[in-house]
Design a protein around this motif. Structure first.
Motif, PDB file in Angstrom:
ATOM      1  N   ALA A  74       0.839  -1.202   0.000  1.00 32.32           N
ATOM      2  CA  ALA A  74       0.000   0.000   0.000  1.00 32.32           C
ATOM      3  C   ALA A  74       0.873   1.251   0.000  1.00 32.32           C
ATOM      4  O   ALA A  74       1.563   1.531   0.977  1.00 32.32           O
ATOM      5  CB  ALA A  74      -0.927  -0.005   1.221  1.00 32.32           C
ATOM      6  N   LEU A  75       0.856   1.953  -1.111  1.00 30.82           N
ATOM      7  CA  LEU A  75       1.429   3.284  -1.236  1.00 30.82           C
ATOM      8  C   LEU A  75       0.392   4.114  -1.970  1.00 30.82           C
ATOM      9  O   LEU A  75      -0.485   3.576  -2.640  1.00 30.82           O
ATOM     10  CB  LEU A  75       2.716   3.307  -2.053  1.00 30.82           C
ATOM     11  N   GLY A  76       0.518   5.398  -1.876  1.00 27.55           N
ATOM     12  CA  GLY A  76      -0.413   6.191  -2.659  1.00 27.55           C
ATOM     13  C   GLY A  76      -0.386   7.652  -2.307  1.00 27.55           C
ATOM     14  O   GLY A  76       0.412   8.109  -1.487  1.00 27.55           O
ATOM     15  N   ARG A  77      -1.282   8.356  -2.923  1.00 24.61           N
ATOM     16  CA  ARG A  77      -1.446   9.783  -2.688  1.00 24.61           C
ATOM     17  C   ARG A  77      -2.845  10.014  -2.118  1.00 24.61           C
ATOM     18  O   ARG A  77      -3.779   9.322  -2.470  1.00 24.61           O
ATOM     19  CB  ARG A  77      -1.239  10.572  -3.982  1.00 24.61           C
ATOM     20  N   GLY A  78      -2.933  10.971  -1.209  1.00 22.31           N
ATOM     21  CA  GLY A  78      -4.233  11.258  -0.602  1.00 22.31           C
ATOM     22  C   GLY A  78      -4.710  10.164   0.323  1.00 22.31           C
ATOM     23  O   GLY A  78      -5.913  10.013   0.528  1.00 22.31           O
ATOM     24  N   LEU A 111       5.837   9.784  10.054  1.00 23.95           N
ATOM     25  CA  LEU A 111       5.385  11.041   9.459  1.00 23.95           C
ATOM     26  C   LEU A 111       5.039  12.061  10.536  1.00 23.95           C
ATOM     27  O   LEU A 111       5.335  13.253  10.399  1.00 23.95           O
ATOM     28  CB  LEU A 111       4.182  10.790   8.545  1.00 23.95           C
ATOM     29  N   PHE A 112       4.417  11.589  11.608  1.00 25.48           N
ATOM     30  CA  PHE A 112       4.088  12.499  12.693  1.00 25.48           C
ATOM     31  C   PHE A 112       5.357  13.099  13.300  1.00 25.48           C
ATOM     32  O   PHE A 112       5.415  14.295  13.594  1.00 25.48           O
ATOM     33  CB  PHE A 112       3.273  11.785  13.772  1.00 25.48           C
ATOM     34  N   ARG A 113       6.385  12.275  13.495  1.00 29.68           N
ATOM     35  CA  ARG A 113       7.642  12.767  14.057  1.00 29.68           C
ATOM     36  C   ARG A 113       8.279  13.813  13.135  1.00 29.68           C
ATOM     37  O   ARG A 113       8.760  14.849  13.607  1.00 29.68           O
ATOM     38  CB  ARG A 113       8.605  11.600  14.286  1.00 29.68           C
ATOM     39  N   PHE A 114       8.290  13.534  11.823  1.00 25.36           N
ATOM     40  CA  PHE A 114       8.855  14.496  10.872  1.00 25.36           C
ATOM     41  C   PHE A 114       8.091  15.818  10.937  1.00 25.36           C
ATOM     42  O   PHE A 114       8.675  16.906  10.983  1.00 25.36           O
ATOM     43  CB  PHE A 114       8.782  13.957   9.435  1.00 25.36           C
ATOM     44  N   ASN A 163     -12.089  17.421  14.436  1.00 25.90           N
ATOM     45  CA  ASN A 163     -11.547  18.235  13.354  1.00 25.90           C
ATOM     46  C   ASN A 163     -10.210  17.679  12.894  1.00 25.90           C
ATOM     47  O   ASN A 163      -9.419  17.184  13.710  1.00 25.90           O
ATOM     48  CB  ASN A 163     -11.335  19.681  13.823  1.00 25.90           C
ATOM     49  N   MET A 164      -9.949  17.782  11.606  1.00 21.58           N
ATOM     50  CA  MET A 164      -8.668  17.362  11.060  1.00 21.58           C
ATOM     51  C   MET A 164      -7.702  18.540  11.104  1.00 21.58           C
ATOM     52  O   MET A 164      -7.912  19.551  10.434  1.00 21.58           O
ATOM     53  CB  MET A 164      -8.817  16.867   9.625  1.00 21.58           C
ATOM     54  N   MET A 165      -6.657  18.418  11.920  1.00 17.80           N
ATOM     55  CA  MET A 165      -5.623  19.446  11.972  1.00 17.80           C
ATOM     56  C   MET A 165      -4.685  19.337  10.773  1.00 17.80           C
ATOM     57  O   MET A 165      -4.292  20.348  10.195  1.00 17.80           O
ATOM     58  CB  MET A 165      -4.813  19.328  13.268  1.00 17.80           C
ATOM     59  N   TRP A 171       0.761  16.525   3.582  1.00 20.03           N
ATOM     60  CA  TRP A 171       1.975  17.212   4.034  1.00 20.03           C
ATOM     61  C   TRP A 171       3.216  16.550   3.448  1.00 20.03           C
ATOM     62  O   TRP A 171       4.125  17.229   2.951  1.00 20.03           O
ATOM     63  CB  TRP A 171       2.032  17.200   5.564  1.00 20.03           C
ATOM     64  N   TRP A 172       3.277  15.212   3.496  1.00 22.76           N
ATOM     65  CA  TRP A 172       4.421  14.476   2.959  1.00 22.76           C
ATOM     66  C   TRP A 172       4.578  14.713   1.463  1.00 22.76           C
ATOM     67  O   TRP A 172       5.690  14.935   0.969  1.00 22.76           O
ATOM     68  CB  TRP A 172       4.232  12.991   3.251  1.00 22.76           C
ATOM     69  N   GLU A 173       3.464  14.693   0.740  1.00 22.02           N
ATOM     70  CA  GLU A 173       3.533  14.884  -0.710  1.00 22.02           C
ATOM     71  C   GLU A 173       4.028  16.284  -1.065  1.00 22.02           C
ATOM     72  O   GLU A 173       4.822  16.458  -1.995  1.00 22.02           O
ATOM     73  CB  GLU A 173       2.153  14.623  -1.323  1.00 22.02           C
ATOM     74  N   LYS A 174       3.573  17.290  -0.314  1.00 17.40           N
ATOM     75  CA  LYS A 174       4.046  18.647  -0.575  1.00 17.40           C
ATOM     76  C   LYS A 174       5.519  18.790  -0.206  1.00 17.40           C
ATOM     77  O   LYS A 174       6.273  19.518  -0.856  1.00 17.40           O
ATOM     78  CB  LYS A 174       3.211  19.647   0.221  1.00 17.40           C
ATOM     79  N   ASP A 175       5.929  18.084   0.850  1.00 11.16           N
ATOM     80  CA  ASP A 175       7.301  18.185   1.329  1.00 11.16           C
ATOM     81  C   ASP A 175       8.279  17.454   0.421  1.00 11.16           C
ATOM     82  O   ASP A 175       9.421  17.882   0.263  1.00 11.16           O
ATOM     83  CB  ASP A 175       7.381  17.613   2.753  1.00 11.16           C
ATOM     84  N   THR A 176       7.847  16.332  -0.180  1.00 13.55           N
ATOM     85  CA  THR A 176       8.765  15.483  -0.945  1.00 13.55           C
ATOM     86  C   THR A 176       8.384  15.310  -2.410  1.00 13.55           C
ATOM     87  O   THR A 176       9.232  14.936  -3.220  1.00 13.55           O
ATOM     88  CB  THR A 176       8.833  14.074  -0.326  1.00 13.55           C
ATOM     89  N   GLY A 177       7.105  15.506  -2.741  1.00 14.65           N
ATOM     90  CA  GLY A 177       6.636  15.224  -4.094  1.00 14.65           C
ATOM     91  C   GLY A 177       6.429  13.745  -4.362  1.00 14.65           C
ATOM     92  O   GLY A 177       6.140  13.349  -5.493  1.00 14.65           O
ATOM     93  N   LEU A 178       6.531  12.923  -3.320  1.00 14.20           N
ATOM     94  CA  LEU A 178       6.465  11.470  -3.481  1.00 14.20           C
ATOM     95  C   LEU A 178       5.205  10.898  -2.850  1.00 14.20           C
ATOM     96  O   LEU A 178       4.618  11.513  -1.958  1.00 14.20           O
ATOM     97  CB  LEU A 178       7.690  10.823  -2.816  1.00 14.20           C
TER      98      LEU A 178
END
Length: 276
Positions: A74-78, A111-114, A163-165, A171-178
């Protein structure tokens, strides 16, 4: 062949054909249904089945003994984990506060730690490990200040008036593009990884070509999930990376795990072993 994967809809959808003898030349499977925290632990102890679904976050601990199978995972976007709060809050509000997480050996936790290091470097949150099913009620009742949730909670957190903070996948996709690496299929290095890859990929192809065939099997193990939520789960987590990691998929895994090793979240390891 012994195999362990979760009862989640994406796994039962992917492995339906292989588990039911529908892939020519594949061996009969002895299936163990186990949540990923259990398979992570089994793999680390060297006590698990020959083939397993584990978190990518657990891979550095077992890479010497298990090969990464480049499909079925399982990998993906969104599709990343979410940070949830009761009421509107900003990231800075969590500095020094308590955040519930389902595991400290998971991609979600990495991801939370990053994210936390970037958002509140002076005073990181206090981590409280809690069963996944307890996290949203704990946030709702104020027993913790925020919760890190995964999987179907993406579709149900509104039921708890939360609520979703942050969507850590976004965040990961914007930070890495991956894409975000979540679950990996691994096999003991004594096995023929190429053959296992062939069988798993054929099972993925069968699932897409015959989506109705797996429906009863998926819902049998869906843990009281509605059909709509189960289908949304499959749509989110089963994608082109499930069939083949490809260069983007491998780059995502290497980026995640090398960064985690640099920050001492996981032990250092030979990155080249991810591809062999």
């Amino acid at each position: 062949m012994n195999i362990a994967y979760s009862p989640c809809p994406n796994d039962t959808f992917v492995f339906h054909a292989l588990a039911h003898g529908l892939i020519e030349g594949a061996p009969e499977l002895e299936v163990q249904y186990a949540d990923i925290d259990i398979t992570n632990t089994l793999a680390a102890k060297g006590e698990g089945p020959e083939v397993m679904k584990i978190s990518f976050a657990a891979l550095p601990y077992v890479i010497d003994d298990y090969a990464l199978i480049p499909c079925g995972g399982a990998l993906g976007r969104g599709c990343g984990p979410l940070i949830l709060t009761a009421g509107e809050k900003n990231p800075g509000d969590l500095a020094g506060k308590t955040v519930a997480v389902p595991s400290e050996r998971s991609t979600a936790y990495m991801l939370f730690r990053f994210w936390a290091k970037q958002m509140m470097p002076e005073s990181l949150p206090v981590i409280k490990v809690m069963p996944f099913d307890d996290i949203m009620p704990a946030v709702q009742e104020g027993r913790v200040d925020a919760g890190l949730v995964i999987h179907e909670a993406r579709f149900t957190y509104q039921n708890y008036d939360l609520n979703m903070m942050e969507d850590l996948g976004d965040w990961w996709e914007k930070d890495t593009g991956l894409p975000i690496p979540l679950g990996a299929i691994i096999a003991k290095r004594s096995l023929d990884a190429e053959k296992i890859t062939e069988w798993v990929r054929a099972s993925v192809d069968y699932a897409w070509e015959h989506p109705e065939s797996s429906k009863d099997y998926v819902m049998e193990h869906a843990q009281e999930m509605s059909v709509d939520v189960a289908e949304s789960h499959i749509d989110l987590y089963v994608n082109e990376f499930t069939r083949d990691l490809g260069e983007d998929g491998f780059a995502a895994v290497e980026s995640l795990l090398s960064r985690a090793a640099e920050e001492n979240i996981v032990p250092s390891f030979d990155l080249s072993k991810l591809r062999k």
